[in-house]
Write a protein that holds these residues in place. Structure first.
Motif, short mmCIF file in Angstrom:
data_model
loop_
_atom_site.label_atom_id
_atom_site.label_comp_id
_atom_site.label_asym_id
_atom_site.label_seq_id
_atom_site.Cartn_x
_atom_site.Cartn_y
_atom_site.Cartn_z
N GLY A 6 0.80 -1.21 0.00
CA GLY A 6 0.00 0.00 0.00
C GLY A 6 0.84 1.27 0.00
N VAL A 7 2.15 1.15 -0.02
CA VAL A 7 3.04 2.30 -0.05
C VAL A 7 3.94 2.23 -1.27
N SER A 8 4.33 3.39 -1.72
CA SER A 8 5.26 3.46 -2.84
C SER A 8 6.68 3.41 -2.33
N PRO A 9 7.59 2.89 -3.14
CA PRO A 9 9.00 2.93 -2.74
C PRO A 9 9.42 4.36 -2.47
N PRO A 10 10.39 4.66 -1.64
CA PRO A 10 11.21 3.64 -0.99
C PRO A 10 10.56 3.09 0.27
N PHE A 11 10.53 1.79 0.40
CA PHE A 11 10.05 1.08 1.58
C PHE A 11 11.24 0.34 2.14
N ASP A 31 7.54 -0.74 8.92
CA ASP A 31 8.06 0.52 8.39
C ASP A 31 8.23 1.53 9.53
N ALA A 32 8.85 2.67 9.23
CA ALA A 32 9.14 3.67 10.25
C ALA A 32 7.88 4.21 10.93
N ALA A 33 6.78 4.26 10.21
CA ALA A 33 5.53 4.78 10.78
C ALA A 33 4.71 3.69 11.47
N TYR A 55 5.01 -12.22 4.05
CA TYR A 55 3.70 -11.90 4.60
C TYR A 55 3.70 -10.42 4.96
N SER A 56 2.67 -9.69 4.55
CA SER A 56 2.57 -8.27 4.84
C SER A 56 1.27 -8.02 5.60
N ALA A 93 -0.14 -1.54 13.57
CA ALA A 93 -0.86 -0.62 12.69
C ALA A 93 -2.22 -0.23 13.29
N GLY A 94 -2.61 -0.86 14.40
CA GLY A 94 -3.86 -0.52 15.05
C GLY A 94 -5.08 -1.04 14.33
N LYS A 95 -4.88 -2.06 13.52
CA LYS A 95 -6.01 -2.62 12.80
C LYS A 95 -5.95 -4.13 12.89
#
Length: 104
Positions: A6-11, A31-33, A55-56, A93-95
């Protein structure tokens, strides 16, 4: 990458934990967030990675199935399927995320 995470590079794939169970190596991070968590399960043979599972945003439990007695597989019962590892970062991620069991 966008389809998987769901994010664009850079990841950045920086592992926060690495464990091994025989020929299986598990790495986990986010990820950092802390919005995307990931787990890699590598199969290693003779020092070479021969298989990669990714797995993501998924919770993963690693379970060892059965036991080996004198080189033979024993009957598989629930008591022979202990959980040997569980992911820690999937809930950051809180989900709610799907859960999988990886049997080794």
């Amino acid at each position: 990458m966008r389809t998987l995470t769901g994010v664009s590079p850079p990841f950045q794939f920086s592992p926060l934990s690495v464990v091994s169970f025989g020929s299986t190596v598990i790495t986990e991070g986010c990820d950092a967030a802390s919005s995307v968590s990931w787990i890699h399960a590598w199969t290693v043979s003779h020092g070479v990675i021969t298989q990669v599972r990714e797995y993501s945003n998924t919770s993963l439990t690693v379970t060892r199935i059965g036991s080996v007695v004198a080189g033979r597989s024993a009957e598989i019962r629930a008591s022979h399927c202990p959980s040997v590892w569980e992911s820690k970062f999937s809930g950051r991620a809180g989900k709610s995320v799907p859960g999988l069991v990886l049997a080794i």
